[in-house]
Design a protein around this motif. Structure first.
Motif, short mmCIF file in Angstrom:
data_model
loop_
_atom_site.label_atom_id
_atom_site.label_comp_id
_atom_site.label_asym_id
_atom_site.label_seq_id
_atom_site.Cartn_x
_atom_site.Cartn_y
_atom_site.Cartn_z
N TYR A 144 57.96 42.79 42.96
CA TYR A 144 56.96 43.63 43.61
C TYR A 144 55.94 44.15 42.60
O TYR A 144 54.73 44.10 42.84
N GLU A 145 56.42 44.66 41.47
CA GLU A 145 55.52 45.21 40.46
C GLU A 145 54.63 44.13 39.86
O GLU A 145 53.44 44.36 39.59
N GLN A 146 55.19 42.94 39.63
CA GLN A 146 54.38 41.85 39.09
C GLN A 146 53.28 41.46 40.07
O GLN A 146 52.13 41.23 39.67
N ASN A 147 53.64 41.40 41.34
CA ASN A 147 52.65 41.04 42.36
C ASN A 147 51.57 42.11 42.47
O ASN A 147 50.38 41.81 42.59
N GLY A 205 41.50 42.74 41.85
CA GLY A 205 40.82 43.61 42.79
C GLY A 205 41.17 43.35 44.24
O GLY A 205 40.40 43.67 45.13
N THR A 206 42.35 42.78 44.48
CA THR A 206 42.76 42.46 45.86
C THR A 206 43.94 43.30 46.32
O THR A 206 44.51 43.03 47.38
N TRP A 207 44.32 44.29 45.56
CA TRP A 207 45.47 45.10 45.93
C TRP A 207 45.17 45.94 47.15
O TRP A 207 44.23 46.72 47.19
N GLU A 208 45.95 45.77 48.21
CA GLU A 208 45.77 46.52 49.45
C GLU A 208 47.15 46.86 49.99
O GLU A 208 47.71 46.16 50.83
N PRO A 209 47.72 47.98 49.52
CA PRO A 209 49.10 48.32 49.91
C PRO A 209 49.23 48.71 51.38
O PRO A 209 50.31 48.62 51.94
N TYR A 210 48.14 49.16 52.02
CA TYR A 210 48.21 49.60 53.41
C TYR A 210 47.37 48.68 54.31
O TYR A 210 46.32 48.18 53.89
N VAL A 211 47.86 48.48 55.53
CA VAL A 211 47.15 47.63 56.49
C VAL A 211 47.05 48.37 57.82
O VAL A 211 47.71 49.39 58.05
#
Length: 277
Positions: A32-35, A43-49
């Protein structure tokens, strides 16, 4: 209050919330942390949807008899999270963590998952019953096999208990390729049941794919079967018999009674019988 179910080993929740440091949980956390680091770098990190797709999926499962607490347990999502998704105050969740959405959306409906006392759609139940009648099982025999002491099936047209749906499915799996006369049904009763089903255009088991029985939009293959001529059926019977296929199986495949198939096979193997007639 019932004890809260712990997330499974090998999940980040078991690592971060419950402090498990077993090999599986450490691996899950590391991945998870690596991803997350990789997506942040690009710049594609989006933890919430958007929570709406997951909310609609849970509501659809609920409308089919699967309670939201059961959905929470199956998806390994905390009950509080699912409760807030559906009924949150002052308003339900607008956004949820991506992994939560993925787990909820991964729960597929199945009658096996529904509590015995919950009501489910009766489409598959009635299709199975009618298919059995179409091959000669009288409704009174089906009713007795299901534990009814009356003369008929006391089932609602649109909804049935999940426990009833499961019993009918089990009975169908046992009887769909069986000869009713070998289970105590009189030949005259078999004929009446088949005529009754034929008059109502009920499809036999061979007309249904197993995965279509519970699909309200699916249709039986009867149109294709009716286009098969008598001559083609007779040729198919000969072909199947040449491979040692059982009479019951041949009858099921060509949509004829086992007695009729036996008669044809007897005539072909004993020519003198035709001459005597």
């Amino acid at each position: 209050m019932p004890a809260r179910l712990l997330p499974n080993h090998g999940t980040r929740a078991r690592y971060s919330v419950h402090g498990c440091r077993c090999g599986e949980c450490r691996t899950s956390h590391r991945v998870y942390e690596q991803n997350r680091s990789r997506q942040k770098a690009y710049g594609t990190w989006e933890p919430y949807v958007d929570a709406e797709p997951a909310r609609q999926h849970v509501r659809e499962l609920m409308s089919r008899g699967l309670g939201w607490r059961r959905v929470a347990a199956l998806s390994r999502v905390a009950r509080g999270t699912v409760n807030k998704l559906l009924y949150g105050s002052p308003k339900p969740s607008i956004r949820i963590r991506r992994e939560v959405a993925d787990r909820l959306l991964a729960v597929d409906y199945s009658t096996e998952l529904v509590a015995d006392g919950a009501f489910v759609d009766a489409t598959g139940t009635w299709r199975r019953i009618r298919a059995l009648v179409a091959i000669g099982w009288p409704k009174v025999h089906i009713a007795r096999a299901l534990g009814s002491h009356g003369q008929g099936l006391q089932l609602h047209e649109h909804l049935v208990l999940a426990s009833t749906a499961r019993r009918v499915a089990e009975l169908y799996d046992t009887w769909w390729d069986a000869d009713p006369t070998e289970h105590g049904v009189q030949l005259a009763q078999v004929g009446r049941a088949r005529r009754y089903a034929s008059a109502r255009d009920w499809a036999p088991p061979m007309a249904w794919d197993d995965d279509a029985l519970d699909d309200a939009e699916a249709q039986p293959h009867t149109a294709t079967q009716r286009a098969i001529s008598s001559a083609e059926r007779r040729e198919e019977i000969k072909h199947l018999a040449s491979f040692g296929t059982s009479t019951t199986e041949i009858a099921k495949r060509v949509g004829l009674s086992a007695d009729y198939v036996r008669g044809l096979l007897g005539d072909w193997t004993n020519p003198a019988r035709d001459e005597a007639a």
